[in-house]
Enzyme design. Structure first.
Site, short mmCIF file in Angstrom:
data_model
loop_
_atom_site.label_atom_id
_atom_site.label_comp_id
_atom_site.label_asym_id
_atom_site.label_seq_id
_atom_site.Cartn_x
_atom_site.Cartn_y
_atom_site.Cartn_z
N ARG A 43 5.83 8.40 7.27
CA ARG A 43 5.39 9.77 7.56
C ARG A 43 5.45 10.08 9.05
NH1 ARG A 43 -0.29 9.79 5.08
NH2 ARG A 43 -0.31 11.93 5.92
N ASP A 101 -0.03 5.46 0.90
CA ASP A 101 -1.09 6.33 1.41
C ASP A 101 -1.57 7.30 0.33
OD1 ASP A 101 -0.82 5.13 3.89
OD2 ASP A 101 0.47 6.70 4.69
N TYR A 127 11.97 4.21 0.69
CA TYR A 127 11.19 5.43 0.59
C TYR A 127 12.10 6.64 0.72
CZ TYR A 127 6.55 3.23 1.06
OH TYR A 127 5.41 2.50 0.86
N ARG A 182 0.82 -1.20 0.00
CA ARG A 182 0.00 0.00 0.00
C ARG A 182 0.87 1.26 0.00
NH1 ARG A 182 -3.95 -1.45 5.11
NH2 ARG A 182 -5.24 -3.04 4.10
#
Length: 256
Positions: free
Chosen positions: A209, A51, A110, A49
């Site tokens: 995040r 976001d 990331y 996934r």
């Protein structure tokens, strides 16, 4: 036959990767395009996934179809012609029958981008963060993330993961120079632009995040490094820092 598909997408147009009932997602758009071209209902499984608003470079997915020996060049041209502008397919290649885009992935990377002064050319893909921060201190705290830990303090409340254990192999802040600064002479100091890179075997929902938000809190001096130690040793989501906006986050690599 199973195929591996590699794509990139601009997350600003979508509510994440995974299909939702009342929102436009990347998975839905890709499945609709494949189903149209293959003339059969086609399900797509992604590497994981992302976001809402989060971007991806060279994202990996797989699908199955009765069609064999697809002309990769021709098929790629056709699918890119009908996909939204925010999605591009780079390649479609045959995969082993048991290849799984999610479960076979060994590492994901990331990157999160911030800029420290107003810059009209960065707003779409970087987070404007004007507080003074101590990057060295942030990297000291980031080093504590390395290794295998329970990252539930950075996980979105209500997630359905079987485990919150992740193994982080890299976590570091660095300065970088955007293209409009180096190529076109935009007047900005080099240390105005920072990128945080993190690699792990898996990530939890909202984890990156929340990690970035917590590191920025340390950089601002609102918490010390021991606070990060406490979070990893048994903190809850409410103990950690606020999540930073998703538009500045990129999934940049998936390795198998």
């Amino acid at each position: 036959m199973r195929y591996k598909i590699t794509l990139s997408y601009d997350g600003s147009r979508f509510c994440g990767w995974q299909i939702q009932n009342d929102a436009i997602t990347v998975q839905e758009c890709l499945q609709n395009a494949l189903s149209t071209l293959l003339k059969e209902e086609t399900a797509v499984t992604g590497a994981g996934r992302t976001d809402s608003k989060v971007n991806a470079i060279s994202y990996v997915a797989h699908f199955e179809t009765a069609a064999r020996d697809l002309d990769a060049v021709d098929f790629g041209y056709k699918i890119n012609a009908i996909l939204p502008h925010g999605i591009v397919v780079h390649s479609i290649v045959p995969a082993a029958p048991d290849f799984h885009a999610r479960f076979d992935a060994r590492m994901r990377e990331y990157k999160y981008f911030i800029h420290r002064r107003k810059d009209p050319f960065m707003n779409g893909y970087s987070y404007l963060y004007t507080f003074r921060i101590d990057v060295e201190k942030m990297n000291e705290a980031a080093a504590l993330l390395l290794g295998e830990h329970d990252f539930s303090c950075f996980e979105k409340v209500g997630s359905d993961n079987k485990t919150s254990i992740c193994k982080v192999s890299h976590a570091k802040w660095e300065t970088y120079t955007p293209g409009h600064v180096s190529l076109m002479g935009y007047p900005a100091p080099e240390d105005d632009y920072l990128v945080f890179t993190i690699r792990a075997d898996r990530f939890l929902r909202n984890m990156v995040r929340a990690v970035v938000g917590s590191l920025l809190e340390i950089g601002r001096g609102r918490h010390d490094i021991d606070w990060m130690k406490g979070l990893l040793q048994g903190g809850t989501r409410s103990d950690a820092g606020e999540s930073v906006p998703g538009h500045a986050l990129f999934l940049t690599k998936v390795e198998y």
